[in-house]
Write a protein that holds these residues in place. Structure first.
Motif, PDB file in Angstrom:
ATOM      1  N   THR A 163     -12.408 -53.955  -7.002  1.00 47.83           N
ATOM      2  CA  THR A 163     -13.584 -53.890  -7.367  1.00 47.83           C
ATOM      3  C   THR A 163     -13.097 -53.141  -8.508  1.00 47.83           C
ATOM      4  O   THR A 163     -12.332 -53.117  -9.319  1.00 47.83           O
ATOM      5  CB  THR A 163     -14.001 -52.416  -6.293  1.00 47.83           C
ATOM      6  N   ALA A 164     -14.012 -53.892  -9.772  1.00 50.42           N
ATOM      7  CA  ALA A 164     -13.991 -53.881 -11.404  1.00 50.42           C
ATOM      8  C   ALA A 164     -14.300 -52.173 -11.381  1.00 50.42           C
ATOM      9  O   ALA A 164     -15.072 -51.372 -10.676  1.00 50.42           O
ATOM     10  CB  ALA A 164     -15.550 -54.236 -11.518  1.00 50.42           C
ATOM     11  N   PRO A 165     -13.763 -51.670 -12.290  1.00 51.40           N
ATOM     12  CA  PRO A 165     -13.232 -50.537 -12.905  1.00 51.40           C
ATOM     13  C   PRO A 165     -14.731 -49.390 -13.213  1.00 51.40           C
ATOM     14  O   PRO A 165     -15.320 -50.746 -14.014  1.00 51.40           O
ATOM     15  CB  PRO A 165     -12.058 -49.926 -13.412  1.00 51.40           C
ATOM     16  N   ARG A 166     -14.670 -48.739 -13.251  1.00 53.96           N
ATOM     17  CA  ARG A 166     -16.337 -48.096 -13.980  1.00 53.96           C
ATOM     18  C   ARG A 166     -15.778 -46.818 -14.293  1.00 53.96           C
ATOM     19  O   ARG A 166     -15.223 -46.176 -13.601  1.00 53.96           O
ATOM     20  CB  ARG A 166     -17.190 -47.858 -12.637  1.00 53.96           C
ATOM     21  N   PRO A 167     -16.422 -46.285 -15.536  1.00 53.45           N
ATOM     22  CA  PRO A 167     -15.940 -44.747 -15.890  1.00 53.45           C
ATOM     23  C   PRO A 167     -16.568 -44.061 -15.148  1.00 53.45           C
ATOM     24  O   PRO A 167     -17.418 -43.645 -13.784  1.00 53.45           O
ATOM     25  CB  PRO A 167     -17.191 -45.235 -17.594  1.00 53.45           C
ATOM     26  N   ILE A 168     -15.540 -42.857 -15.347  1.00 58.61           N
ATOM     27  CA  ILE A 168     -15.926 -41.180 -15.060  1.00 58.61           C
ATOM     28  C   ILE A 168     -17.233 -41.195 -14.991  1.00 58.61           C
ATOM     29  O   ILE A 168     -17.427 -40.341 -16.500  1.00 58.61           O
ATOM     30  CB  ILE A 168     -14.990 -40.624 -14.964  1.00 58.61           C
ATOM     31  N   PRO A 169     -18.215 -41.079 -14.266  1.00 59.48           N
ATOM     32  CA  PRO A 169     -19.443 -39.685 -14.425  1.00 59.48           C
ATOM     33  C   PRO A 169     -19.206 -38.735 -14.423  1.00 59.48           C
ATOM     34  O   PRO A 169     -17.788 -37.994 -14.485  1.00 59.48           O
ATOM     35  CB  PRO A 169     -20.520 -39.998 -13.582  1.00 59.48           C
ATOM     36  N   GLU A 222     -15.060 -35.806 -22.810  1.00 58.73           N
ATOM     37  CA  GLU A 222     -13.006 -35.275 -22.630  1.00 58.73           C
ATOM     38  C   GLU A 222     -12.535 -36.330 -21.070  1.00 58.73           C
ATOM     39  O   GLU A 222     -11.786 -36.449 -21.266  1.00 58.73           O
ATOM     40  CB  GLU A 222     -13.004 -34.178 -21.624  1.00 58.73           C
ATOM     41  N   LEU A 223     -13.448 -36.978 -20.791  1.00 60.80           N
ATOM     42  CA  LEU A 223     -13.298 -38.401 -19.521  1.00 60.80           C
ATOM     43  C   LEU A 223     -13.348 -39.627 -20.254  1.00 60.80           C
ATOM     44  O   LEU A 223     -13.617 -40.752 -19.470  1.00 60.80           O
ATOM     45  CB  LEU A 223     -14.071 -38.439 -18.055  1.00 60.80           C
ATOM     46  N   ALA A 224     -13.807 -40.148 -21.736  1.00 60.08           N
ATOM     47  CA  ALA A 224     -13.762 -40.949 -22.497  1.00 60.08           C
ATOM     48  C   ALA A 224     -12.516 -41.444 -22.222  1.00 60.08           C
ATOM     49  O   ALA A 224     -12.141 -41.841 -22.348  1.00 60.08           O
ATOM     50  CB  ALA A 224     -14.382 -40.790 -24.176  1.00 60.08           C
ATOM     51  N   GLY A 225     -12.234 -42.892 -21.529  1.00 54.66           N
ATOM     52  CA  GLY A 225     -11.958 -43.846 -21.396  1.00 54.66           C
ATOM     53  C   GLY A 225     -11.377 -44.161 -20.394  1.00 54.66           C
ATOM     54  O   GLY A 225      -9.875 -44.950 -20.167  1.00 54.66           O
ATOM     55  N   LEU A 226     -11.895 -43.775 -19.008  1.00 57.07           N
ATOM     56  CA  LEU A 226     -10.527 -42.939 -18.031  1.00 57.07           C
ATOM     57  C   LEU A 226     -11.996 -43.875 -16.652  1.00 57.07           C
ATOM     58  O   LEU A 226     -13.354 -43.200 -17.058  1.00 57.07           O
ATOM     59  CB  LEU A 226     -10.537 -41.998 -17.728  1.00 57.07           C
ATOM     60  N   ASN A 227     -11.201 -44.420 -16.064  1.00 50.76           N
ATOM     61  CA  ASN A 227     -12.003 -44.734 -14.913  1.00 50.76           C
ATOM     62  C   ASN A 227     -12.168 -44.219 -13.519  1.00 50.76           C
ATOM     63  O   ASN A 227     -11.242 -44.166 -13.572  1.00 50.76           O
ATOM     64  CB  ASN A 227     -11.788 -46.549 -14.861  1.00 50.76           C
ATOM     65  N   GLY A 252     -14.249 -36.740  -9.225  1.00 53.85           N
ATOM     66  CA  GLY A 252     -13.478 -35.199  -9.225  1.00 53.85           C
ATOM     67  C   GLY A 252     -12.136 -34.791  -9.522  1.00 53.85           C
ATOM     68  O   GLY A 252     -11.035 -34.461 -10.036  1.00 53.85           O
ATOM     69  N   TYR A 253     -12.074 -35.990  -8.026  1.00 49.56           N
ATOM     70  CA  TYR A 253     -10.653 -36.021  -8.059  1.00 49.56           C
ATOM     71  C   TYR A 253      -9.648 -36.092  -9.429  1.00 49.56           C
ATOM     72  O   TYR A 253      -8.614 -36.133  -9.992  1.00 49.56           O
ATOM     73  CB  TYR A 253      -9.889 -36.262  -6.633  1.00 49.56           C
ATOM     74  N   ALA A 254     -10.267 -37.003 -10.017  1.00 50.35           N
ATOM     75  CA  ALA A 254      -9.734 -38.079 -10.992  1.00 50.35           C
ATOM     76  C   ALA A 254      -9.151 -37.174 -11.611  1.00 50.35           C
ATOM     77  O   ALA A 254      -8.746 -37.389 -13.170  1.00 50.35           O
ATOM     78  CB  ALA A 254      -9.969 -39.195 -11.718  1.00 50.35           C
TER      79      ALA A 254
END
Length: 646
Positions: A6-12, A68-73, A88-90
């Motif tokens: 699956t395509a990566p999606r940014p963490i909300p 804080e979560l920028a750039g993390l999928n 939440g786990y990520a």
């Protein structure tokens, strides 16, 4: 059919409740991640507590924004046993990973220590050491291999094995955790040579690396008692010493040493670091006799005059904050003159100095970040008459169940061998340029005998028995012992290794295992082996002798049955290379026999009492009743009578 990624999606944005739910649900996975990435130099006990502390501190205080979560999928799921595809786990995983990596980064001179470097306030355990259960040889080899990697390299290896499905996701998480060169970390992880382990799961999922399934052992009870007495004495002396703090002194800082009792010219010379003797770097190559006297001075702090003076002063007059230990029969008084410097450097979290005065090896240790005014340790061990085989290594550091050695200059390679697995190859142990080994498991503090690590140094095999110097292991007759360098000798030691537990902290210099007889058992059920194990001490007295009996068909690491033991006896030694012992044995058919065997020139054996019989030669087998008592005697070739060892 393969499932498409699956395509990566940014963490909300992550709510506190969402992060807390992920932390609670996946707490064992997060703690394992922190434990594996934390610096191995912390020791297993500190790593366990710190890993739990990092996981518990990963919970945010409020809602986490997109900055804080920028750039993390959100990673794609790896399946039932893989990393959860949960924002939440990520997030909490990233927090744990970042804190564990910060703990391994070097600290600037005026920078405060990172949280992972400090002992955690919570959780805290008093009076106990906690560490994961010991695994097998593969787990030990992997643990040693991971210790050679940098923090980012360990993180990349662990993420790949346990968490993320692709190197792209790993690079992304490492970058978010503050790793400057994620690609280099992955390349370092690629170069790790580790055992394959199970086909069904990674070795990292074994109990060896599970900080949530722990063994508990007490801390050093004697040390705790000594510290309590020392604290009371220090409190009583604080009022007196406080009035002396403002008085001028005429010497250098002595750290944890007690105030000088008097001024003596020869004593002052012994405290001068400039008077320390040092062997030339190549002296051991030209010496007629190898020993500690030809060890060169090594370590990164051999020119640190303040550290060396504190070590000499504490040796001369240890203060109440100094923990002093000595092997039995070893004097703890000051040196008669300037001793020889063997090592001065940093080992883990301690600054260590190793000295030698011709009779004793002395280890001084203090915190590497302090000025020596806090707690310190001073350890003594006899080393008079140590030759090349007896001067192969000195313990320079202990942390939890691990030990590190300073090896002799003629040692080029070190391997770790499990004595209970005689057919397994020795696992290489990294040796630094200054002769200090990486941490390796020590059997000295284990309460069970699931394995018995020993160090292979060239042809010599040594093991830690809780002393400053390891004990040399040998095999063969008392008059001609030799190194354990054959498959037959290693197989014999596999049944004998667990008996070494009785020789801990006794000042043991060497232990010889002598298979003095092989006896065919009645009824054609195979042959039993009789072994005499003798532990020689540095002081000469206090030797320990065990006679063991091993029936055929036992697994390689099964301990033999002890049938006799004695202390302070010349039996099985060079002065008295003879032995006679016996045992009551029940055959598979239910018949009882009184068996006896002798070694070292036994010509005949006789049994009296509840069992009567005799036989020429060194073996006897007579039918008997269960529980019967008998007296054994033998005749030697010169006509002397030999009584049985009990």
């Amino acid at each position: 059919m393969e499932q498409q990624a699956t395509a990566p999606r940014p963490i909300p944005p992550v709510d506190v409740e969402q992060a807390e739910a992920a932390l609670i649900e996946h707490y064992p996975r997060l703690v394992r991640l922190g434990y594996l990435v934390l610096p191995p130099a912390l020791g297993r006990n500190r790593r366990v507590l710190t890993a739990h502390a990092l996981a518990q501190r990963a919970l945010p205080r409020n809602r986490v924004g997109t900055t804080e979560l920028a750039g993390l999928n959100v990673p794609a799921p790896r399946g039932a046993d893989g990393s959860p595809a949960d924002p939440g786990y990520a997030y909490v995983r990233l927090r744990v990973l970042r804190s564990a990596l910060e703990a391994g980064r070097p600290r600037e001179r005026w920078q405060l220590p990172k949280p992972g470097r400090l002992p955690p306030l919570l959780p805290q355990v008093w009076g106990l050491r906690l560490f994961p259960r010991s695994g097998g040889a593969d787990e030990l080899a992997l643990d040693q291999a991971l210790a050679t990697l940098s923090g980012p390299g360990r993180a990349a290896y662990v993420l790949r094995a346990l968490e993320l499905p692709s190197d792209r996701d790993i690079r992304q998480v490492l970058a978010a955790a503050g790793v400057e060169d994620a690609a280099a970390a992955l390349a370092e992880a690629d170069g790790l040579r580790a055992p394959a382990g199970s086909r069904d799961a990674s070795l990292l999922e074994s109990m060896e690396f599970d900080p949530c399934s722990l063994q508990a052992r007490p801390t050093d009870l004697m040390r705790r008692r000594q510290h309590t007495r020392a604290a009371l004495a220090a409190l009583a002396a604080a009022v007196v010493c406080g009035t002396l703090l403002g008085l001028p002194g005429d010497g250098g800082p002595d750290g944890a040493a007690a105030p000088p009792y008097s001024r003596n010219a020869s004593a002052e010379r012994a405290l001068d670091p400039a008077k320390l003797t040092k062997a030339a770097p190549g002296a051991w190559k030209r010496a007629d006799r190898a020993g500690f006297a030809v060890w060169p001075a090594r370590g990164g702090r051999v020119t640190d005059r303040e550290l060396l003076r504190r070590a000499l002063a504490v040796w001369a007059r240890p203060g109440p904050a100094v923990r002093v230990t000595a092997t039995p029969g070893t004097q703890t008084g000051p040196a008669a003159g300037p001793p020889q410097l063997l090592y001065a450097g940093e080992v883990g979290q301690a600054a260590v100095v190793v000295l030698y005065d011709g009779l004793r090896v002395v280890r001084y240790a203090e915190s590497k970040d302090g000025d020596g005014s806090g707690a310190a340790a001073l350890d003594f061990a006899r080393a008079d008459g140590a030759d090349g085989a007896g001067a192969t290594a000195v313990v320079v550091g202990r942390a939890d169940s691990n030990v590190r050695y300073l090896t002799a200059p003629w040692v080029n390679e070190v391997g770790v061998r499990d004595l209970l697995k005689p057919q397994a190859a020795a696992q290489p142990l990294r040796l630094a340029d200054d002769g200090v080994t990486d941490p390796t498991l020590s059997p000295a503090s284990a309460s069970d005998c699931g394995g018995w690590p020993a160090l292979q140094m060239g042809g010599h095999l040594v093991t830690d028995l809780g002393e400053l110097t390891p004990a040399l292991l040998t095999a063969g007759t008392p008059t001609g012992p030799h190194d354990v360098n054959s498959a037959t000798a290693r197989a014999g030691w596999a049944h004998t290794a667990c008996q070494l537990q009785t020789a801990r902290s006794q000042g043991v210099r060497s232990v010889n295992a002598w298979p003095f007889a092989t006896q065919p058992l009645p009824g054609g059920t195979g042959s039993a082996e009789w072994v005499c194990t003798r532990a020689e001490t540095w002081r000469g007295a206090g030797s320990r002798v065990l006679a063991t009996f091993q029936v055929p068909g036992a697994r390689p690491g099964a301990p033999s049955s002890t049938v006799a033991r004695a202390e302070d006896t010349p039996v099985c030694g060079a002065r008295d290379p003879h032995i006679l012992t016996g045992v009551l044995w029940k055959s598979p058919h239910g018949t009882w026999y009184a068996l006896a065997a002798g070694g070292g020139g036994v010509q005949s054996i006789a049994a009296t009492g509840g069992v009567k019989g005799s036989a020429p030669g060194a073996l006897l087998a007579v039918p008997a009743q269960p529980g019967v008592r008998t007296e054994l005697s033998a005749r030697l070739a010169d006509g002397r009578k030999l009584t049985a060892l009990r």
